[in-house]
Design an enzyme around this catalytic site. Structure first.
Site, PDB file in Angstrom:
ATOM      1  N   CYS A   1       5.110  -2.331   8.469  1.00  0.00           N
ATOM      2  CA  CYS A   1       5.680  -0.853   8.688  1.00  0.00           C
ATOM      3  C   CYS A   1       5.372  -0.846   9.968  1.00  0.00           C
ATOM      4  O   CYS A   1       4.384  -1.180  11.033  1.00  0.00           O
ATOM      5  CB  CYS A   1       4.964   0.119   8.273  1.00  0.00           C
ATOM      6  SG  CYS A   1       5.584   0.145   6.357  1.00  0.00           S
TER       7      CYS A   1
ATOM      8  N   GLU B   1      -6.973   4.571  -0.327  1.00  0.00           N
ATOM      9  CA  GLU B   1      -6.749   4.817   0.323  1.00  0.00           C
ATOM     10  C   GLU B   1      -6.038   6.423   0.752  1.00  0.00           C
ATOM     11  O   GLU B   1      -5.263   6.534  -0.125  1.00  0.00           O
ATOM     12  CB  GLU B   1      -5.265   4.524   1.637  1.00  0.00           C
ATOM     13  CG  GLU B   1      -5.793   3.323   2.573  1.00  0.00           C
ATOM     14  CD  GLU B   1      -4.427   2.479   2.960  1.00  0.00           C
ATOM     15  OE1 GLU B   1      -5.156   1.644   4.098  1.00  0.00           O
ATOM     16  OE2 GLU B   1      -3.273   2.351   2.809  1.00  0.00           O
TER      17      GLU B   1
ATOM     18  N   CYS C   1       0.775  -8.446   5.346  1.00  0.00           N
ATOM     19  CA  CYS C   1       0.475  -6.408   4.992  1.00  0.00           C
ATOM     20  C   CYS C   1      -1.271  -6.650   4.984  1.00  0.00           C
ATOM     21  O   CYS C   1      -2.717  -7.664   4.881  1.00  0.00           O
ATOM     22  CB  CYS C   1       1.036  -6.737   3.532  1.00  0.00           C
ATOM     23  SG  CYS C   1       2.607  -6.085   4.408  1.00  0.00           S
ATOM     24  N   ASP C   2      -1.527  -4.885   4.255  1.00  0.00           N
ATOM     25  CA  ASP C   2      -3.001  -4.685   4.466  1.00  0.00           C
ATOM     26  C   ASP C   2      -3.733  -5.393   4.210  1.00  0.00           C
ATOM     27  O   ASP C   2      -5.445  -5.671   4.616  1.00  0.00           O
ATOM     28  CB  ASP C   2      -2.756  -3.505   3.578  1.00  0.00           C
ATOM     29  CG  ASP C   2      -1.574  -2.278   4.596  1.00  0.00           C
ATOM     30  OD1 ASP C   2      -0.316  -3.047   4.484  1.00  0.00           O
ATOM     31  OD2 ASP C   2      -2.719  -1.349   4.816  1.00  0.00           O
ATOM     32  N   LYS C   3      -4.181  -5.545   2.451  1.00  0.00           N
ATOM     33  CA  LYS C   3      -5.188  -7.018   1.493  1.00  0.00           C
ATOM     34  C   LYS C   3      -4.804  -8.222   2.001  1.00  0.00           C
ATOM     35  O   LYS C   3      -6.148  -9.057   2.126  1.00  0.00           O
ATOM     36  CB  LYS C   3      -5.465  -5.965   0.228  1.00  0.00           C
ATOM     37  CG  LYS C   3      -5.470  -5.162   0.147  1.00  0.00           C
ATOM     38  CD  LYS C   3      -6.699  -3.960   1.740  1.00  0.00           C
ATOM     39  CE  LYS C   3      -6.329  -2.664   1.581  1.00  0.00           C
ATOM     40  NZ  LYS C   3      -4.761  -2.749   2.379  1.00  0.00           N
TER      41      LYS C   3
ATOM     42  N   ASP D   1       1.216  -1.213  -0.363  1.00  0.00           N
ATOM     43  CA  ASP D   1       0.092  -0.104  -0.130  1.00  0.00           C
ATOM     44  C   ASP D   1       1.314   1.502  -0.080  1.00  0.00           C
ATOM     45  O   ASP D   1       0.468   1.691  -0.622  1.00  0.00           O
ATOM     46  CB  ASP D   1      -0.744   0.113   1.338  1.00  0.00           C
ATOM     47  CG  ASP D   1      -1.730  -0.971   0.828  1.00  0.00           C
ATOM     48  OD1 ASP D   1      -2.482  -1.411  -0.205  1.00  0.00           O
ATOM     49  OD2 ASP D   1      -3.099  -0.419   1.877  1.00  0.00           O
TER      50      ASP D   1
ATOM     51  N   SER E   1      -5.228   5.723   4.921  1.00  0.00           N
ATOM     52  CA  SER E   1      -4.660   5.011   5.724  1.00  0.00           C
ATOM     53  C   SER E   1      -5.006   4.187   7.238  1.00  0.00           C
ATOM     54  O   SER E   1      -5.228   5.533   8.294  1.00  0.00           O
ATOM     55  CB  SER E   1      -3.421   4.704   5.459  1.00  0.00           C
ATOM     56  OG  SER E   1      -1.547   4.638   5.763  1.00  0.00           O
TER      57      SER E   1
END
Length: 551
Positions: A191, A440, A119-121, A78, A466
């Site tokens: 992160c 985002e 990670c995010d997705k 992202d 985000s």
């Protein structure tokens, strides 16, 4: 075992021949076949180390008497996709990941799977697949990134995005920005703050789908390899005991995850993702559930971006088990987990090791959770705000709207100095359908903060923010502009009010005026092709998790 469908009997001579070509020997037919689903990618910092971690998962599978097969799915970073057209693919990739895992695992009739993600997705996509396929499964998240150090303080990706605005306002020199860029992201992992990747890792552990300690053990920590091997061994045990995701991902598990999320003040994206996973699990998880739990759950932690503590600090303080032990009176302790034990059994020995990081329930950061759902004339179906990241002291914000039909135009207006203090910046046609992809908007929120406007400018969007976002930021406004929600009817100069105590987001325009505007409304045309075209036609409202629906 399901895998016998591909190797057992005379008719499966060709299948056994193909399996032998991969290295399967006589003694391995009849053992559990385990998919190690890896989202390794050389362009995603959170995933660059997953190939090595997969070796430890496979070692654990073999130690327990299973046969591991590493297979793959995609990953999008992202941060790298942020602020340009590439971000339109981020949220839609969640559905692709779930579909691809389903396809490869069902086609080869695996008995169980270890989902190696970070990670995010990717993490929610893997959880969606686990719920959908419903074979014994366990998640291994790859761990957070270590913080960088700049001028004696911990830094990470958030400081890099905010540096852009600081340069615009000459609050930082180009040389300082270059030095920061060189040290902020020092190695592999997700992160360093409580952004979406780490939020989802924590919630995966909280709902019982990964081993205790997995979420906060850092990517470069040797304990991560130990946990990976343990997960490999455990999945074989889950196959033997027939413990499936449907035994774990029950309503109580989702409520546990939400409670932990509220206590942390995690990413608002978690609402979208938990709803999507719950949909696959057959659990009704409306926004009302989040709202109800937010009223009773205290916020106990202040991690970056809403505080100074990082994932390293949370890990040192005892991680998710310690936080859940402190929250035990708010949790369903009898919920089953992938350890084969209950939540209560898993956290029985856990202790908080740093009360500055994990506050006691008797002395919380805030008496209410760090995420709120707002309804009102601007968001009849709801919107979401990370109250933990709103500057302290700001409870109500009212200002004149500055309206933009895409993020880029809003960022340009900010950098040109045409956004005044006291404004409510409305960014629309960035929702699931209208974006498409519900981008985002860390670029715009970081620019606002970097320019010193974090307490004097509010942002409202049908897109999303985000997990690194901080400020007066309301996202997921539903219905979205592309479906002629009220946000499509806002004009420059209209008064917009964000009222956190009353959980309201209101457009202060007479109803008859809005009806007149609605009669004249026409959506902007966006030429689409490929996957985004299909996605925009099938995706549901953000209020329902932005999931793919038939029709």
């Amino acid at each position: 075992m399901r895998s016998s469908e591909v190797w057992e009997g005379v008719s499966r001579i060709p299948h056994r021949g193909l399996l032998r070509a991969t290295g399967v020997g006589d003694e391995e037919f009849g053992r559990p076949f385990i998919a190690v689903v890896n989202s390794y990618s050389e362009i995603v910092p959170g995933h660059v180390h997953l190939r090595e971690l997969a070796q430890h998962v496979k070692q654990g599978v073999r130690e327990a008497g299973g046969v591991p097969f590493e297979v793959n799915t995609i990953a999008i970073c992202d941060g790298i996709a942020m602020g340009h057209a590439g971000m339109r693919y981020s949220l839609p990739s969640r559905e692709l990941i779930a579909d691809s895992v389903e396809a490869v695992v069902e086609a080869h009739r695996f008995d169980g799977m270890v989902l190696l993600t970070n990670c995010d997705k990717i993490t929610p996509g893997m959880l969606m697949a686990a719920a959908r396929i419903d074979i014994p499964s366990i998640v291994v998240t790859g761990g957070p990134m270590k913080s960088g150090v700049f001028k004696g303080r911990k830094v990470g990706i958030l400081e890099l995005f905010e540096a852009v605005g600081s340069l615009e306002k000459e609050l930082m020199t180009p040389e300082e920005a270059r030095q920061l860029e060189a040290v902020a992201c020092p190695g592999p992992g997700s992160c360093n703050g409580l952004f979406t990747a780490n939020t989802m890792a924590i919630l995966t552990e909280a709902m019982g789908m990964s081993l205790p300690g997995t979420a906060t053990t850092h990517a470069v920590d040797g304990r991560k390899k130990v946990l990976a091997r343990a997960a490999g061994r455990m999945v074989v045990e889950l196959v033997r005991r027939s413990i499936r995701p449907s035994d774990v991902m029950k309503p109580e598990a989702f409520e546990n995850a939400i409670t932990v999320d509220l206590a942390l003040g995690g990413s608002t994206n978690s609402i979208l993702h938990l709803q999507a996973v719950a949909s696959e699990a057959g659990v009704d998880l409306g926004l009302e559930v989040f709202d109800r739990l937010s009223e009773s759950t205290p916020q106990l932690c202040e991690l970056v971006p809403s505080g100074v503590h990082t994932m390293e600090d949370l890990d040192r303080a005892g991680g998710v088990p310690a936080l859940m032990a402190e929250l035990s009176e708010y949790l369903h302790l009898d919920a089953l987990t992938v350890t084969g034990r209950t939540v209560g059994e898993n956290i029985a020995e856990a202790k908080v090791l740093d009360r500055e990081v994990i506050r006691p329930v008797s002395s919380p950061v805030r008496p209410r959770g760090g995420i709120s759902v707002l309804w009102g004339t601007l968001a009849p179906e709801g919107s979401v705000v990370k109250t933990a990241a709103v500057p302290k002291g700001i409870r109500v914000f009212e200002g004149e709207a500055r309206v933009f039909d895409c993020e880029e135009d809003a960022v340009e207006a900010l950098r040109s100095g045409s956004i005044q203090e006291g404004s409510v910046v409305v960014v629309r046609y960035e929702g699931p359908k209208g974006g498409p992809g519900m981008r985002e908007m860390l670029t715009i929120t970081a620019t606002v903060v970097g320019m010193g406007l974090g307490e004097s400018v509010a942002l409202v969007t049908d897109g999303r923010f985000s997990g690194a976002t901080r400020g007066i930021c309301v996202g997921h406004v539903s219905p979205e502009a592309a479906e002629c929600g009220p946000i499509a009817l806002v004009e420059d100069g209209d008064l917009v009010r964000v009222d956190l105590p009353k959980k309201r987001l209101d457009l202060l325009v007479p109803e008859e005026e809005l009806e007149d505007r609605k009669a004249r409304w026409r959506p902007p045309e966006k030429p689409l092709k490929g996957y985004l075209r299909r996605y925009s036609r099938h995706v549901s409202s953000a209020s329902k998790g932005a999931v793919w629906v038939d029709g």
